[in-house]
Design a protein around this motif. Sequence first.
Motif, PDB file in Angstrom:
ATOM      1  N   ALA A  74       5.042  -2.818   2.680  1.00  0.00           N
ATOM      2  CA  ALA A  74       5.780  -2.970   1.482  1.00  0.00           C
ATOM      3  C   ALA A  74       6.401  -1.591   0.736  1.00  0.00           C
ATOM      4  N   ALA A  75       7.708  -1.560   1.144  1.00  0.00           N
ATOM      5  CA  ALA A  75       8.425  -0.339   1.000  1.00  0.00           C
ATOM      6  C   ALA A  75       9.538  -0.385  -0.077  1.00  0.00           C
ATOM      7  N   THR A  76       9.295  -1.265  -0.916  1.00  0.00           N
ATOM      8  CA  THR A  76      10.361  -1.176  -1.899  1.00  0.00           C
ATOM      9  C   THR A  76      10.358   0.087  -2.885  1.00  0.00           C
ATOM     10  N   ASP A  79       6.701  -0.146  -7.766  1.00  0.00           N
ATOM     11  CA  ASP A  79       5.084  -0.092  -7.250  1.00  0.00           C
ATOM     12  C   ASP A  79       4.492  -1.375  -7.693  1.00  0.00           C
ATOM     13  N   THR A  81       6.190  -4.485  -7.300  1.00  0.00           N
ATOM     14  CA  THR A  81       6.623  -5.337  -6.529  1.00  0.00           C
ATOM     15  C   THR A  81       5.784  -5.156  -5.202  1.00  0.00           C
ATOM     16  N   ASN A  82       5.532  -3.942  -4.692  1.00  0.00           N
ATOM     17  CA  ASN A  82       4.913  -3.302  -3.532  1.00  0.00           C
ATOM     18  C   ASN A  82       3.424  -3.921  -3.692  1.00  0.00           C
ATOM     19  N   ALA A  86       1.955  -6.956  -1.355  1.00  0.00           N
ATOM     20  CA  ALA A  86       0.891  -6.486  -0.530  1.00  0.00           C
ATOM     21  C   ALA A  86      -0.317  -7.359  -0.430  1.00  0.00           C
ATOM     22  N   ALA A 100       1.237  -0.206   1.542  1.00  0.00           N
ATOM     23  CA  ALA A 100       2.302  -0.124   0.630  1.00  0.00           C
ATOM     24  C   ALA A 100       2.647   1.159   0.166  1.00  0.00           C
ATOM     25  N   ARG A 101       3.717   1.337   0.067  1.00  0.00           N
ATOM     26  CA  ARG A 101       4.261   2.620  -0.866  1.00  0.00           C
ATOM     27  C   ARG A 101       4.138   2.444  -2.264  1.00  0.00           C
ATOM     28  N   TYR A 111      -4.529  -0.254  -5.695  1.00  0.00           N
ATOM     29  CA  TYR A 111      -4.243  -0.813  -4.718  1.00  0.00           C
ATOM     30  C   TYR A 111      -5.791  -0.990  -3.707  1.00  0.00           C
ATOM     31  N   THR A 118      -2.285   2.670   1.248  1.00  0.00           N
ATOM     32  CA  THR A 118      -1.055   3.062   0.573  1.00  0.00           C
ATOM     33  C   THR A 118      -0.663   4.545   1.226  1.00  0.00           C
TER      34      THR A 118
END
Length: 134
Positions: A74-76, A79, A81-82, A86, A100-101, A111, A118
């Motif tokens: 998850a690299a949008t 945060d 959304t990721n 995820a 996830a980023r 997370y 992350t």
Amino acid sequence: MPHKKVIIVGCGRLGSTLANDLSADGHHVTVIDTSESSFTKLSSAFSGFKVVGDATELQTLKDANVREVDYLFAATTEDNTNLMVAQVAKEIFDIPLVIARVYDPQQEVVYADFGIETVSPTRLSASAFHQLVS
């Protein structure tokens, strides 16, 4: 390393670079982004698939064959959304590796509570700066 099936959510600088690199390594890559114009960041050698849609919607993930993937990144730039993507990937689709980023390092604990790995550009940058002055 055997070739893996990977979904990357977000085709910005990070997502497109990761997609290009993994595709060049022979992995089966699908990139999801809400904007079709984001796919112009993919190299001409990119051999994967592109899905235009919102990855927070289950149907978009299903369109990307999420049930068959080994990894989801998850690299949008968002945060929330990721985290949502995820969490769905891990809990609903049982993807073995979800990363996830996360921009806000304080959110990493959230997370972690969900068992999501992350990468924090903020934390990585701070660490690099700290090493330079140490």
